[in-house]
Design a protein around this motif. Structure first.
Motif, short mmCIF file in Angstrom:
data_model
loop_
_atom_site.label_atom_id
_atom_site.label_comp_id
_atom_site.label_asym_id
_atom_site.label_seq_id
_atom_site.Cartn_x
_atom_site.Cartn_y
_atom_site.Cartn_z
N SER A 1 0.84 -1.19 0.00
CA SER A 1 0.00 0.00 0.00
C SER A 1 0.88 1.25 0.00
O SER A 1 2.09 1.19 0.22
N GLU A 2 0.24 2.40 -0.23
CA GLU A 2 0.95 3.68 -0.21
C GLU A 2 1.57 3.93 1.17
O GLU A 2 2.69 4.41 1.28
N GLU A 3 0.84 3.56 2.22
CA GLU A 3 1.35 3.75 3.58
C GLU A 3 2.57 2.87 3.84
O GLU A 3 3.56 3.33 4.42
N GLU A 4 2.53 1.63 3.40
CA GLU A 4 3.68 0.74 3.56
C GLU A 4 4.88 1.27 2.78
O GLU A 4 6.01 1.24 3.26
N PHE A 5 4.62 1.77 1.57
CA PHE A 5 5.68 2.33 0.75
C PHE A 5 6.36 3.49 1.47
O PHE A 5 7.59 3.55 1.56
N ARG A 6 5.56 4.41 2.01
CA ARG A 6 6.13 5.57 2.71
C ARG A 6 6.90 5.15 3.95
O ARG A 6 7.95 5.70 4.25
N THR A 7 6.40 4.17 4.68
CA THR A 7 7.08 3.70 5.89
C THR A 7 8.43 3.08 5.55
O THR A 7 9.45 3.41 6.17
N ILE A 8 8.45 2.21 4.56
CA ILE A 8 9.70 1.56 4.15
C ILE A 8 10.67 2.58 3.59
O ILE A 8 11.87 2.55 3.87
N GLN A 9 10.16 3.50 2.80
CA GLN A 9 11.01 4.52 2.19
C GLN A 9 11.67 5.40 3.26
O GLN A 9 12.87 5.67 3.19
N SER A 10 10.91 5.82 4.26
CA SER A 10 11.50 6.67 5.29
C SER A 10 12.51 5.91 6.14
O SER A 10 13.56 6.45 6.50
N SER A 11 12.24 4.64 6.44
CA SER A 11 13.21 3.87 7.23
C SER A 11 14.47 3.60 6.42
O SER A 11 15.58 3.62 6.97
N THR A 12 14.32 3.39 5.12
CA THR A 12 15.48 3.17 4.27
C THR A 12 16.33 4.42 4.20
O THR A 12 17.56 4.36 4.30
#
Length: 84
Positions: A46-57
């Motif tokens: 999902s968009e939320e999962e994408f943003r979470t993974i992107q910020s942690s990366t």
């Protein structure tokens, strides 16, 4: 005693080879981001999962970059060795 030293030397050699092999498998952060974007387009995440993974990366990349830059700095030359 010499057999033990030979076994230890072989173990170090094998661990070194394994370590070299596994370090070559790591992706660059930019490649991981491309994979994430593709997963988002396909609907795998999902968009939320994408943003979470992107910020942690991004935070991991920033912390590893700052750690590397600190360890790469060479010590300043000492002026004590120029005494005559």
């Amino acid at each position: 005693m010499t057999i033990l030293l030979i076994v230890i030397a072989i173990a170090f050699w094998l661990l070194g080879r394994l370590r070299d092999y596994t370090t070559q498998d790591h992706q660059l952060p930019s490649e991981g981001l491309v994979n994430l974007e593709e997963m988002l387009r396909k609907g795998d995440i999902s968009e939320e999962e994408f943003r979470t993974i992107q910020s942690s990366t991004r935070s991991q990349v920033a912390s590893s970059t700052s750690t590397k830059s600190q360890s790469v700095r060479s010590p300043e030359p000492s002026s004590d060795s120029s005494e005559g």
